[in-house]
Design an enzyme around this catalytic site. Structure first.
Site, short mmCIF file in Angstrom:
data_model
loop_
_atom_site.label_atom_id
_atom_site.label_comp_id
_atom_site.label_asym_id
_atom_site.label_seq_id
_atom_site.Cartn_x
_atom_site.Cartn_y
_atom_site.Cartn_z
CG ASP A 159 -1.66 -1.33 1.36
OD1 ASP A 159 -2.47 -1.63 0.48
OD2 ASP A 159 -1.38 -2.07 2.32
CG HIS A 187 -3.43 -5.11 3.36
ND1 HIS A 187 -2.99 -4.27 2.36
CD2 HIS A 187 -3.72 -6.28 2.74
CE1 HIS A 187 -3.01 -4.90 1.20
NE2 HIS A 187 -3.45 -6.12 1.40
P1 NAD Z 1 -2.05 -18.48 -4.25
O1 NAD Z 1 -3.41 -19.11 -4.17
O2 NAD Z 1 -1.38 -18.38 -5.56
O3 NAD Z 1 -1.06 -19.27 -3.28
C1 NAD Z 1 -1.39 -19.54 -1.96
C2 NAD Z 1 -0.66 -20.80 -1.59
O4 NAD Z 1 -0.88 -21.01 -0.21
C3 NAD Z 1 -1.15 -22.03 -2.33
O5 NAD Z 1 -0.04 -22.68 -2.96
C4 NAD Z 1 -1.79 -22.89 -1.25
O6 NAD Z 1 -1.61 -24.28 -1.49
C5 NAD Z 1 -1.01 -22.41 -0.04
N1 NAD Z 1 -1.69 -22.66 1.24
C6 NAD Z 1 -3.00 -22.62 1.51
N2 NAD Z 1 -3.22 -22.96 2.79
C7 NAD Z 1 -2.02 -23.21 3.34
C8 NAD Z 1 -1.59 -23.62 4.62
N3 NAD Z 1 -2.47 -23.86 5.61
N4 NAD Z 1 -0.27 -23.78 4.83
C9 NAD Z 1 0.61 -23.57 3.86
N5 NAD Z 1 0.27 -23.19 2.59
C10 NAD Z 1 -1.03 -23.02 2.36
O7 NAD Z 1 -2.20 -17.06 -3.54
P2 NAD Z 1 -1.14 -15.85 -3.58
O8 NAD Z 1 -1.46 -14.99 -4.75
O9 NAD Z 1 0.24 -16.35 -3.41
O10 NAD Z 1 -1.62 -15.04 -2.28
C11 NAD Z 1 -1.41 -15.56 -0.99
C12 NAD Z 1 -2.07 -14.66 0.06
O11 NAD Z 1 -1.45 -13.37 0.07
C13 NAD Z 1 -3.56 -14.41 -0.18
O12 NAD Z 1 -4.24 -14.47 1.07
C14 NAD Z 1 -3.59 -12.98 -0.69
O13 NAD Z 1 -4.81 -12.34 -0.47
C15 NAD Z 1 -2.46 -12.38 0.11
N6 NAD Z 1 -1.91 -11.10 -0.37
C16 NAD Z 1 -1.59 -10.16 0.56
C17 NAD Z 1 -1.05 -8.95 0.16
C18 NAD Z 1 -0.71 -7.87 1.16
O14 NAD Z 1 -0.39 -6.76 0.74
N7 NAD Z 1 -0.72 -8.12 2.46
C19 NAD Z 1 -0.81 -8.72 -1.19
C20 NAD Z 1 -1.14 -9.70 -2.12
C21 NAD Z 1 -1.69 -10.91 -1.70
C1 LMR Z 2 -3.54 -6.58 -2.52
O1 LMR Z 2 -3.58 -5.55 -1.85
O2 LMR Z 2 -3.27 -6.57 -3.74
C2 LMR Z 2 -3.77 -7.91 -1.86
O3 LMR Z 2 -4.12 -7.73 -0.51
C3 LMR Z 2 -4.71 -8.79 -2.57
C4 LMR Z 2 -6.15 -8.30 -2.43
O4 LMR Z 2 -7.00 -9.12 -2.11
O5 LMR Z 2 -6.39 -7.12 -2.66
#
Ligand code: NAD
Ligand code: LMR
Length: 329
Positions: A159, A187
């Site tokens: 962000d 967030h």
């Molecule tokens: P993705 O679906 O591509 O990958 C997630 C992975 O986590 C998968 O491989 C899945 O098998 C694994 N997983 C699920 N449950 C699990 C567990 N209990 N233990 C271990 N691994 C597990 O998703 P992504 O695009 O990599 O996103 C992951 C997370 O990050 C999502 O919750 C997304 O919303 C979040 N995210 C946060 C931010 C932020 O700014 N904070 C930004 C982007 C994404």
């Molecule tokens: C983001 O900010 O891009 C991530 O937290 C993914 C989402 O769900 O917005």
């Protein structure tokens, strides 16, 4: 050569994991003289894909990469961890708020918090990326008996980076010319990107950008809604920029912050700025030369900012109350 450090990463076979692991293994996070062990944690069904990622790590022949462990066992996954990057969880789909994921993802962080407390190194630091990251970090922290609360972080750096780029576009400067940008609160779509204290080439952003209606309106909503805009455009949530922000967060927490500046990360509130103690809330943070961090005090909060911060903190309180059953008393 230094002793290797151990980094545990959950969700290592996911989109963010794929964008994250290779940069850590290459040395661009912890330094060109710091060997690393990777403990990659996935759920059982994703282990075959994770083995493919490990094959690719092998094929890079990274000079700094030592042991690589791929596992679905949390005790093995967090053994000796100096850093735990908790990415693994389900991302939201179009039309959802991040808090809609609490019921699906929240439970993941109880077992992980417990396993971190049982297995990690004494100096463990935990960065939660999986959404809703503030409340997931709160769950992990409260399930990690004996691990000090100042070791838990949730990611709001994406962000911050988004907000810096938006201000830079508007001012016709480079994003690196923007400093002192704090994301306050959650967030989520209530987060407050604080333009009132941001600086552009050392001058108040509010002096450089004369369109204050834009700052108070479109700027804030663009940053708040950026994650949703990316999901709409890509059909999947941000991954490369999220991995990049996780790397920026770790680097900011291990390197002293430039004099007068700060960065954004959600930490366990000590009550600063009237934010209820114990919540995991984003605020202005600086890393000291001894490697510890502190909340930057004395950042002016005007009435406009106060209202925005309070709204985001109120949402954090609601999320905490919704997961009461996952937090041991
Ligand atoms: P993705 O679906 O591509 O990958 C997630 C992975 O986590 C998968 O491989 C899945 O098998 C694994 N997983 C699920 N449950 C699990 C567990 N209990 N233990 C271990 N691994 C597990 O998703 P992504 O695009 O990599 O996103 C992951 C997370 O990050 C999502 O919750 C997304 O919303 C979040 N995210 C946060 C931010 C932020 O700014 N904070 C930004 C982007 C994404
Ligand atoms: C983001 O900010 O891009 C991530 O937290 C993914 C989402 O769900 O917005």
């Amino acid at each position: 050569m230094k002793e290797p450090i151990t980094i545990s990463i959950t969700g290592a076979a996911g989109h963010i994991g794929y964008a994250l692991l290779f940069r850590i293994a290459s040395g661009s996070v912890f330094g060109a003289d710091q060997p690393v062990n990777l403990r990659l944690i996935e759920i059982e069904p994703a282990l075959p894909a994770l083995h493919g990622v490990v094959m690719e790590l092998d094929d890079c022949a990274f000079p700094l990469l030592r042991e690589v462990v791929a596992t679905a066992d949390l005790d093995e996954g967090f053994a000796g961890a100096n850093w735990a990057l908790l990415v693994g969880s389900v991302p939201r789909k179009a039309g959802m708020e991040r808090s809609d994921l609490l019921g699906i993802n929240g439970r993941i962080f109880t077992g992980q918090g417990q396993a971190i407390a049982k297995n990690a190194a004494k100096n463990i630091r935990v960065l939660v990326v999986g959404n809703p990251c503030n409340t997931n970090a709160l769950i992990a922290k409260n399930n990690a008996a004996g691990v000090p609360s100042d070791r838990f972080f949730a990611m709001t750096r994406l962000d911050e980076n988004r907000a810096k780029s938006q201000l830079a576009f508007k001012a016709g400067v480079h994003a690196s010319d923007v400093t002192n940008l704090c994301i306050w609160g959650n967030h989520s779509s209530t987060q407050y990107p604080d333009f009132t204290n941001a600086k552009i080439n050392g001058k108040p952003a509010t002096d450089v950008i004369s369109d204050h209606d834009w700052l108070k309106g479109e700027f804030i909503s663009t940053v708040q809604q950026r994650g949703a805009a990316i999901i709409k455009a890509r059909g999947a949530s941000s991954a490369a920029s999220a991995a990049n922000a996780a790397i920026d967060t770790v680097k900011s927490l291990i390197q002293p912050t430039a004099d007068g500046d700060w960065f954004s990360v959600a930490v366990c509130s000590d009550g600063s700025y009237g934010i209820e103690k114990g919540l995991i809330a984003s605020m202005p943070i600086r890393t000291k030369s001894d490697g510890s961090w502190e909340v930057v005090q004395g950042v002016p909060v005007d009435d406009f900012s106060r209202e925005k911060i309070d709204a985001s903190v109120a949402e954090l309180i609601e999320e905490r109350d919704a997961v009461k059953d996952l937090i041991p008393s």
